[in-house]
Every structure is written in C-alpha cells, then in structure tokens.
Design a protein around this motif. Structure first.
Motif, PDB file in Angstrom:
ATOM      1  N   UNK A 107      -5.250  -1.918   6.851  1.00  0.00           N
ATOM      2  CA  UNK A 107      -6.151  -3.020   7.180  1.00  0.00           C
ATOM      3  C   UNK A 107      -7.328  -3.042   6.213  1.00  0.00           C
ATOM      4  N   UNK A 108      -7.845  -4.221   5.967  1.00  0.00           N
ATOM      5  CA  UNK A 108      -9.040  -4.348   5.145  1.00  0.00           C
ATOM      6  C   UNK A 108      -8.789  -4.363   3.654  1.00  0.00           C
ATOM      7  N   UNK A 109      -7.518  -4.323   3.229  1.00  0.00           N
ATOM      8  CA  UNK A 109      -7.195  -4.369   1.804  1.00  0.00           C
ATOM      9  C   UNK A 109      -6.560  -5.719   1.509  1.00  0.00           C
ATOM     10  N   UNK A 110      -7.111  -6.424   0.549  1.00  0.00           N
ATOM     11  CA  UNK A 110      -6.696  -7.797   0.274  1.00  0.00           C
ATOM     12  C   UNK A 110      -5.252  -7.884  -0.208  1.00  0.00           C
ATOM     13  N   UNK A 111      -4.856  -6.975  -1.108  1.00  0.00           N
ATOM     14  CA  UNK A 111      -3.521  -7.081  -1.695  1.00  0.00           C
ATOM     15  C   UNK A 111      -2.864  -5.708  -1.812  1.00  0.00           C
ATOM     16  N   UNK A 112      -2.435  -5.122  -0.683  1.00  0.00           N
ATOM     17  CA  UNK A 112      -1.786  -3.812  -0.754  1.00  0.00           C
ATOM     18  C   UNK A 112      -0.450  -3.895  -1.489  1.00  0.00           C
TER      19      UNK A 112
ATOM     20  N   UNK B  95      -4.734   6.841   4.006  1.00  0.00           N
ATOM     21  CA  UNK B  95      -5.798   6.958   5.009  1.00  0.00           C
ATOM     22  C   UNK B  95      -7.041   7.604   4.404  1.00  0.00           C
ATOM     23  N   UNK B  96      -6.825   8.607   3.551  1.00  0.00           N
ATOM     24  CA  UNK B  96      -7.938   9.281   2.882  1.00  0.00           C
ATOM     25  C   UNK B  96      -8.669   8.315   1.954  1.00  0.00           C
ATOM     26  N   UNK B  97      -7.889   7.488   1.241  1.00  0.00           N
ATOM     27  CA  UNK B  97      -8.493   6.515   0.336  1.00  0.00           C
ATOM     28  C   UNK B  97      -9.358   5.504   1.082  1.00  0.00           C
ATOM     29  N   UNK B  98      -8.913   5.096   2.251  1.00  0.00           N
ATOM     30  CA  UNK B  98      -9.678   4.110   3.011  1.00  0.00           C
ATOM     31  C   UNK B  98     -11.050   4.661   3.399  1.00  0.00           C
ATOM     32  N   UNK B  99     -11.141   5.984   3.572  1.00  0.00           N
ATOM     33  CA  UNK B  99     -12.422   6.601   3.921  1.00  0.00           C
ATOM     34  C   UNK B  99     -13.364   6.631   2.722  1.00  0.00           C
ATOM     35  N   UNK B 100     -12.801   6.865   1.536  1.00  0.00           N
ATOM     36  CA  UNK B 100     -13.623   6.987   0.329  1.00  0.00           C
ATOM     37  C   UNK B 100     -13.774   5.671  -0.428  1.00  0.00           C
TER      38      UNK B 100
END
Length: 352
Positions: free
Chosen positions: A208-213, A159-164
């Motif tokens: 969400x929003x990451x092409x290839x998790x 979650x922190x990574x998605x913010x940065x």
C-alpha cells in the motif's frame, strides 16, 4: 605495501570484510554508510576501521579499492565516482539500472584504466564451475538452449523498505535482477545476448502507498550471438518457500540441470553413454566446504575477491570486467523495455 579497501554499504557490504582480510597484504580500512546509527553499531563490533557517512569524504581517504554495495539505483553512480577518484571497483549486482548508465560506466572504466569487476557470486558456485569444465570438454556438445529461474519471496524486505521509505526493490522490474541467472549461463556458454524479448505479470506486489509497484514475475527470452536461445524467469513476489535458483543447459549431445525442490542436486545426461535411459545424479552443490572464509552464497565471495585482487596485483583483466558486466545486466533492462511494449523484440547494445 598492503592494498586498502573501503566498503560502501553496510548490508551486503559487510560480507566482504572477512574475504579481503583473509588475503595477504590486503585489508579493509574504511566503511561508508549514510546511516550513522548503523555505523555506530558496527563500530562496537568491528574495531580498527574508519567510518564515513559522506561518500565523497570516503573516496578522499587512503583507500585503493571500493566495494560498491549500496542500493541498486546507486550502483553506476557510485562506481563511476570511485573510478574517477582513481579507485579500483568491485560492484554488487546488477551493474547498472539503464542503458545510458551502462554507456557511462563503460566509458569511465576505459578512460580511467582502473580495474572494475562485477561481484556476480553465482558464477563461482561449485556446481557452476564444474559444469563449465564439462562444457569446455565438449561432453554435452554444442549448446542450443538454456534457461534459469530465480524465485525469492521478498515480502519481508519490502516491508522493511516501507519503514525506511527506500523502496527501490518495490519498484524494480524483476528482470533487471537477471544477472544471478543469466551471468553463469553466459559464462559457461562463452556467449552473449544480442536480442531480447520480455513479458511481465499483470499481478503486482501487494504493497500500500506505492504508486507503481513492480510485477510479481517477469520473463526474458534472449537470442545469443552463437544462435542459442536463453529463457530467464525472475520472481520476487511469488508466495513460495524456500526460494531457489534453477539452471538447465541443453546441448547436441546431452544436458545439465539442477533441481527446484528438496536437497540440492545436479543432474546430467550424456548421449555418448550407450543405453542410458535416465538422468545421472552428480553429487555437486553450489557451496564449498573446508574453505578459509565461508561468507554467504556457499563461500563464493572469497573466491571472486581473491581473483579480483590477483587482477590488480598482476595487472590482468578481471573475469567479469565492465564488458561482461554489461553483457550480464543489459539484457534484463532490454527485456523490460520489451515487456513495456507488449513483447516487441529489442536489440541489446554491445560494447567491444
């Protein structure tokens, strides 16, 4: 003359300040991060240090040692750049993110003749050091099988990574982070992996929003040079608390094992004890008590830092030098390559 230390990275990196500063004639003088706001916050709490946002300028400063504690995709690049500038390097795990990076790192260490050490802290856990002595004394015989697991729900970090937008954990194959598990086993077994096979779960991180998790879990199975088999499970998307590290080793005359749940314990079975019908509980844990610098991971960083400094001062080889670092890290990379090929066996590159 004091050895001057520069730390690149302000998340894990700050852990090392107290470890270095506790050693005579060693002090941390410089800290580098591209996050200027974070550096300003640190400067309010930690006095007497120089702060840099540019890594190249940081390397030009008056430092002898660089601690590479930046995000994983930069470990090899930052280590190589520091070595080429004549600095000794202590690098956080894993050492590299590809086989090609491994070749470049190995060549650079050999060319520059500077000290490089992988900061694999789990190799200094108290129970791992005790097991190492038990194994060397031959108490469990010849080792033929070992396994380890590292399970850690990292949803908060994702979650922190998605913010940065710095999403390296979100896309990192879990088995790439095998060194916490594989490193101690290879150290205790005095062995190295030569073949790798891997499989990953089809279930991916729920972001969400990451092409290839990345997959939630990934497993690596390895054949060693001495003929043993090792199984490693890494899972960072498991819905399970608390996280844990699990280790077990089987020899021809006994076994050693930790537990997965409850109070941390070590168990052992020795075949030379007559009529023994159950595992013996040994009062061993991972952490240390009564040490000068507690740090994290049970205080292990202090011990590995002290050994690294001794190697520089005495011009000896670090306990986890570049060769061992790659022996700890490349099997995971090869296991993922195998997983991408439906479990085909991959030969692991060796560096001698």
């Amino acid at each position: 003359m004091a050895l001057k230390v520069g730390i690149a990275g302000t998340r894990r990196g700050l852990v090392y300040i107290g470890c270095f500063d506790a050693i005579k004639n060693v002090r941390v003088t410089s800290i580098c991060s591209k996050n200027e706001e974070k550096l300003k916050e640190i400067a309010k709490k930690i006095k007497g240090k120089k702060f840099f946002t540019d890594y190249e300028e940081f390397l030009k400063s008056d430092i002898d040692i660089v601690v590479v504690a930046v995000p994983l995709p930069l470990h090899a690049e930052f280590s190589i750049r520091a070595l080429e500038k004549g600095k000794h390097v202590l690098c956080e795990v894993p050492p590299v993110n590809s086989i090609d990076e491994g070749r470049k790192l190995y060549a650079t260490v050999k060319k520059t003749k500077k000290k490089y050490m992988l900061a694999q802290n789990t190799c200094w856990w108290a129970h791992i050091k005790a097991w190492e002595k038990i194994i060397k004394q031959g108490k469990i015989g010849k080792i033929f099988y070992a396994e380890a697991e590292y399970i850690h729900n990292i949803k908060s970090l994702l979650d922190e990574e998605m913010k940065t937008k710095n999403i390296w954990r979100t896309v990192m194959p879990p088995i790439h982070y095998c060194t916490h598990s594989l490193g101690p086993l290879l150290m205790m077994m005095d062995d190295r992996c030569i073949l790798a096979q891997g499989f990953q779960t089809e279930e991916k991180y729920d972001v969400s929003g990451v092409k290839n998790p990345a997959s939630r879990m990934e497993i690596g199975i390895f054949k060693t040079e001495k003929g043993a088999v090792i199984k490693i499970l890494c899972g960072f998307g498991a819905i399970r608390e608390p996280g844990f590290h699990y280790y077990s080793i089987y020899g021809t005359n006994g076994c050693l094992e930790t537990n997965r749940i409850g109070e941390e314990k070590t168990f052992a079975y020795f075949g030379n004890i007559p009529n023994l019908k159950e595992m013996i509980t040994i009062p061993l844990k991972s952490g240390y008590t009564g040490i000068e610098v507690s740090g994290t991971h049970g205080g292990t960083e202090y011990f590995l830092v002290r050994e690294f400094i001794d190697c520089i001062v005495n011009d000896t080889e670090p306990p986890i030098n570049v060769k061992k670092a790659l022996e700890f890290g490349l099997p995971g990379i090869c296991a993922h390559l195998s997983a991408m090929k439906n479990g085909g066996v991959i030969e692991i590159p060796q560096f001698d």
